[in-house]
Design an enzyme around this catalytic site. Structure first.
Site, PDB file in Angstrom:
ATOM      1  N   ASP A 195      44.086  68.096  79.931  1.00 60.43           N
ATOM      2  CA  ASP A 195      43.789  67.518  81.247  1.00 60.43           C
ATOM      3  C   ASP A 195      42.364  66.972  81.289  1.00 60.43           C
ATOM      4  OD1 ASP A 195      44.234  66.800  83.845  1.00 60.43           O
ATOM      5  OD2 ASP A 195      43.981  68.805  84.675  1.00 60.43           O
ATOM      6  N   HIS A 211      42.612  58.132  77.849  1.00 58.56           N
ATOM      7  CA  HIS A 211      43.773  58.604  77.085  1.00 58.56           C
ATOM      8  C   HIS A 211      43.574  58.331  75.587  1.00 58.56           C
ATOM      9  CE1 HIS A 211      45.659  59.633  80.768  1.00 58.56           C
ATOM     10  NE2 HIS A 211      45.890  58.397  81.165  1.00 58.56           N
ATOM     11  N   GLU A 228      56.443  64.465  86.143  1.00 57.36           N
ATOM     12  CA  GLU A 228      55.813  63.952  87.368  1.00 57.36           C
ATOM     13  C   GLU A 228      54.908  62.745  87.074  1.00 57.36           C
ATOM     14  OE1 GLU A 228      55.694  67.378  86.524  1.00 57.36           O
ATOM     15  OE2 GLU A 228      57.448  67.754  87.781  1.00 57.36           O
ATOM     16  N   LEU A 286      52.224  73.103  59.869  1.00 54.73           N
ATOM     17  CA  LEU A 286      52.036  73.223  61.318  1.00 54.73           C
ATOM     18  C   LEU A 286      53.209  72.529  61.993  1.00 54.73           C
ATOM     19  CD1 LEU A 286      50.017  73.783  63.802  1.00 54.73           C
ATOM     20  CD2 LEU A 286      49.439  71.380  63.589  1.00 54.73           C
ATOM     21  N   ARG A 345      44.059  75.347  78.965  1.00 50.11           N
ATOM     22  CA  ARG A 345      44.030  74.207  79.883  1.00 50.11           C
ATOM     23  C   ARG A 345      42.594  73.706  79.990  1.00 50.11           C
ATOM     24  NH1 ARG A 345      47.346  72.545  85.140  1.00 50.11           N
ATOM     25  NH2 ARG A 345      46.301  70.550  85.380  1.00 50.11           N
ATOM     26  N   GLU A 374      48.710  84.461  77.145  1.00 52.02           N
ATOM     27  CA  GLU A 374      47.343  84.553  77.653  1.00 52.02           C
ATOM     28  C   GLU A 374      46.913  83.136  78.037  1.00 52.02           C
ATOM     29  OE1 GLU A 374      45.761  87.310  78.175  1.00 52.02           O
ATOM     30  OE2 GLU A 374      47.298  88.562  77.232  1.00 52.02           O
TER      31      GLU A 374
HETATM   32  C1  FPP Z   1      45.984  64.206  81.462  1.00 57.02           C
HETATM   33  O1  FPP Z   1      44.734  63.686  81.914  1.00 57.02           O
HETATM   34  C2  FPP Z   1      46.428  63.558  80.223  1.00 57.02           C
HETATM   35  C3  FPP Z   1      47.607  62.824  80.078  1.00 57.02           C
HETATM   36  C4  FPP Z   1      48.541  62.620  81.181  1.00 57.02           C
HETATM   37  C5  FPP Z   1      47.941  62.139  78.797  1.00 57.02           C
HETATM   38  C6  FPP Z   1      47.675  62.904  77.517  1.00 57.02           C
HETATM   39  C7  FPP Z   1      47.934  62.055  76.339  1.00 57.02           C
HETATM   40  C8  FPP Z   1      47.149  62.012  75.224  1.00 57.02           C
HETATM   41  C9  FPP Z   1      45.949  62.840  75.053  1.00 57.02           C
HETATM   42  C10 FPP Z   1      47.543  61.108  74.075  1.00 57.02           C
HETATM   43  C11 FPP Z   1      48.297  61.944  73.067  1.00 57.02           C
HETATM   44  C12 FPP Z   1      48.925  61.139  71.985  1.00 57.02           C
HETATM   45  C13 FPP Z   1      50.106  61.499  71.337  1.00 57.02           C
HETATM   46  C14 FPP Z   1      50.600  60.671  70.216  1.00 57.02           C
HETATM   47  C15 FPP Z   1      50.917  62.670  71.739  1.00 57.02           C
HETATM   48  P1  FPP Z   1      44.666  63.034  83.379  1.00 57.02           P
HETATM   49  O2  FPP Z   1      44.981  61.582  83.243  1.00 57.02           O
HETATM   50  O3  FPP Z   1      45.565  63.793  84.298  1.00 57.02           O
HETATM   51  O4  FPP Z   1      43.168  63.261  83.751  1.00 57.02           O
HETATM   52  P2  FPP Z   1      42.573  63.417  85.231  1.00 57.02           P
HETATM   53  O5  FPP Z   1      43.188  64.664  85.813  1.00 57.02           O
HETATM   54  O6  FPP Z   1      41.102  63.569  84.983  1.00 57.02           O
HETATM   55  O7  FPP Z   1      42.912  62.166  85.986  1.00 57.02           O
END
Ligand code: FPP
Length: 259
Positions: A38, A55, A85, A149, A206, A225
């Site tokens: 997050d 991202h 969501e 892994l 998280r 945990e």
């Molecule tokens: C949450 O941050 C993150 C996501 C919804 C996307 C996570 C995706 C990646 C890290 C890319 C992974 C790549 C692969 C190939 C699996 P947010 O947008 O909710 O952040 P915010 O709460 O600060 O707005």
């Protein structure tokens, strides 16, 4: 995925790296670590960048997490990449993310294979754009035999939807006479979850400070945990992972029993 799987050694040679390693108990490394990645959006805003740049930086952090998990001997890593969501986000962001998954998977597949990473997808697949689904299915197929892994990627994933899908599967089996209602127990549910057969997560991390599960692994997290770090996902690195594992090792896991 870093070209050199030992690239973390530079961090372990720093004072903080050495200090953390000294606190780590190699005999109690969690087998399964699950991560709610997050804070990409907040990271992007802090750097004056568009959300998608957050991202992208998040995908780089995932690379580092994978190599660090291998170095520590973690067997299963589950990452929450897109929730059921998340479809409600602006179209541009959703499309950008779906494209980013294809780009990252295509670019990293050789590296993942070389590192011995088995890729598994969990979630519903019916709404996913075809190129995204194909990229994941190809990665799953190519890496099916690998065991260093297991990387479980949760995409269009919701914990309640997963349990509802398991319930529907049980209902079908009962209606068709393959299963007696009296035989419906915890194993009957667990064996119908998307990643049946994998151990439950020992540790859920998280990032970005929010203290909730957000519909992630609801069934599997019964005794996990939970470690919450204020670090935003794109800034996650080996140090953050080690701190989480050391915190995990300080907990007494009783599974409902006494110590
Ligand atoms: C949450 O941050 C993150 C996501 C919804 C996307 C996570 C995706 C990646 C890290 C890319 C992974 C790549 C692969 C190939 C699996 P947010 O947008 O909710 O952040 P915010 O709460 O600060 O707005």
């Amino acid at each position: 995925v870093a070209a050199d799987p030992t690239s973390g050694s530079a961090f372990f040679a720093t004072d903080r790296g050495r200090e953390l390693i000294a606190h780590l108990d190699p005999a109690r490394i969690p087998s399964h670590v699950a991560v709610i990645m997050d804070g990409n959006g907040r990271w992007a805003r802090m750097h004056g960048l568009p959300r998608l740049a957050g991202h992208r930086a998040g995908a780089e952090a995932l690379r580092e997490l994978i190599t660090a998990a291998i170095e520590l001997g973690i067997g299963v890593l589950t990452v929450f990449s897109f929730s059921s969501e998340n479809w409600t986000r602006p179209r541009e962001e959703v499309q950008g993310l779906m494209g980013l998954f294809v780009e990252v998977l295509t670019r990293e597949l050789d590296n993942l294979e070389r590192l011995g990473v088995r890729v598994r997808l969990i979630g519903r697949t019916d709404s996913m754009p075809a190129p995204t689904l194909q990229a994941f299915l190809r990665a799953q197929e190519r890496t099916e035999h690998l065991r260093t892994l297991t990387l479980v990627i949760a995409l269009d994933y919701g914990g309640r939807a997963e349990i509802a899908d398991a319930a529907a599967s049980i209902a079908h089996d009962v209606a068709d006479g393959r299963l007696s209602p009296d035989a419906v127990d915890e194993d009957a549910v667990a064996s119908r979850l998307y990643a049946a057969g994998l151990p439950d997560p020992d540790l859920i991390i998280r990032t970005s400070g929010e203290m909730r599960l957000s519909n992630f692994l609801l069934w599997q997290s019964a005794y996990s945990e939970i470690h919450v770090t204020p670090v935003l996902w794109p800034d996650f690195d080996r140090q953050t992972l080690l701190e989480a594992v050391i915190d995990y090792q300080s907990r007494e896991r009783r599974f409902g029993g006494t110590s």
